[in-house]
Design an enzyme around this catalytic site. Sequence first.
Site, mmCIF file in Angstrom:
data_model
loop_
_atom_site.group_PDB
_atom_site.id
_atom_site.type_symbol
_atom_site.label_atom_id
_atom_site.label_comp_id
_atom_site.label_asym_id
_atom_site.label_seq_id
_atom_site.Cartn_x
_atom_site.Cartn_y
_atom_site.Cartn_z
ATOM 1 N N GLY A 36 0.757 -1.260 0.000
ATOM 2 C CA GLY A 36 0.000 0.000 0.000
ATOM 3 C C GLY A 36 0.778 1.296 0.000
ATOM 4 N N ASP A 92 0.598 3.527 4.329
ATOM 5 C CA ASP A 92 -0.451 4.299 3.676
ATOM 6 C C ASP A 92 -1.517 4.762 4.663
ATOM 7 O OD1 ASP A 92 -1.256 1.670 4.098
ATOM 8 O OD2 ASP A 92 -2.009 1.333 2.070
ATOM 9 N N ASP A 95 -5.336 1.930 10.555
ATOM 10 C CA ASP A 95 -6.736 1.570 10.822
ATOM 11 C C ASP A 95 -6.831 0.991 12.242
ATOM 12 O OD1 ASP A 95 -9.379 0.815 10.737
ATOM 13 O OD2 ASP A 95 -9.103 -0.797 9.288
ATOM 14 N N PHE A 145 -13.928 2.708 3.708
ATOM 15 C CA PHE A 145 -12.886 2.040 2.941
ATOM 16 C C PHE A 145 -12.446 2.942 1.792
ATOM 17 C CE2 PHE A 145 -10.955 -0.947 -0.024
ATOM 18 C CZ PHE A 145 -10.084 -1.576 0.840
ATOM 19 N N VAL A 146 -11.170 3.350 1.834
ATOM 20 C CA VAL A 146 -10.676 4.299 0.832
ATOM 21 C C VAL A 146 -9.700 3.629 -0.140
ATOM 22 C CG1 VAL A 146 -11.013 6.300 2.326
ATOM 23 C CG2 VAL A 146 -8.825 5.115 2.364
ATOM 24 N N ASP A 152 -5.506 0.004 -2.369
ATOM 25 C CA ASP A 152 -6.198 -0.853 -3.330
ATOM 26 C C ASP A 152 -7.487 -1.455 -2.799
ATOM 27 O OD1 ASP A 152 -5.015 -2.648 -1.416
ATOM 28 O OD2 ASP A 152 -5.367 -4.262 -2.849
#
Length: 172
Positions: A36, A92, A95, A145-146, A152
């Site tokens: 990511g 990236d 979470d 969810f980005v 991805d």
Amino acid sequence: MLFTKGSIKKTVKTLGSVLTKKYKDKEVIVLSLLDGSFVFAADLVRQIKGDVDVRFLKIKSYEGTESSGSLVVARDFDFRQLDNKHVLIVDDILDTGLTLNTLCKQIRNETEILSLATCVLLDKQVNRTNNFEADYVGFKVQNEFVVGYGLDYNGKYRNLPFIGVLKEKVYR
Ligand code: 5GP
Ligand code: MG
């Protein structure tokens, strides 16, 4: 659309100048977590002026749009390469914190580093049971969810120059 190409560029530049000051007169290993962070790390290291050594570590914790709850770290990575270095982990998005919390503990246990810091482009606003916080954050995001700019969904959308929320109909 959450963050445009232009706003990402500006934020990465700002992070770069903060990190340039932090690591002034020091050699830093930037440890980019794959897959990511490859786009973010590529842009970020070019904004850090100074002695920068870039390494990569392949890690996996997400399945589809959910955290799997366990972390898989590439076995061929020799953590001792971080010995006696200032280490900056670049990811990236933060979470649940599973990835960075586990990795930081492992690095502290298995190596003799000079310092350890973490930098993420995105920080998801969620309650983390491990209370992990990144040292340097580009943007805060809601619990959605980005994708884009390296992030991805099953390997796709990494090439988008902006960051957006994936429409639920794509994965429902
Ligand atoms: P954590 O271990 O903090 O739960 O999750 C970190 C990793 O999960 C990130 O490195 C990223 O690969 C993946 N991840 C978490 N949230 C998202 C998201 O909203 N979109 C994408 N594409 N990946 C995410
Ligand atoms: Mg990741």
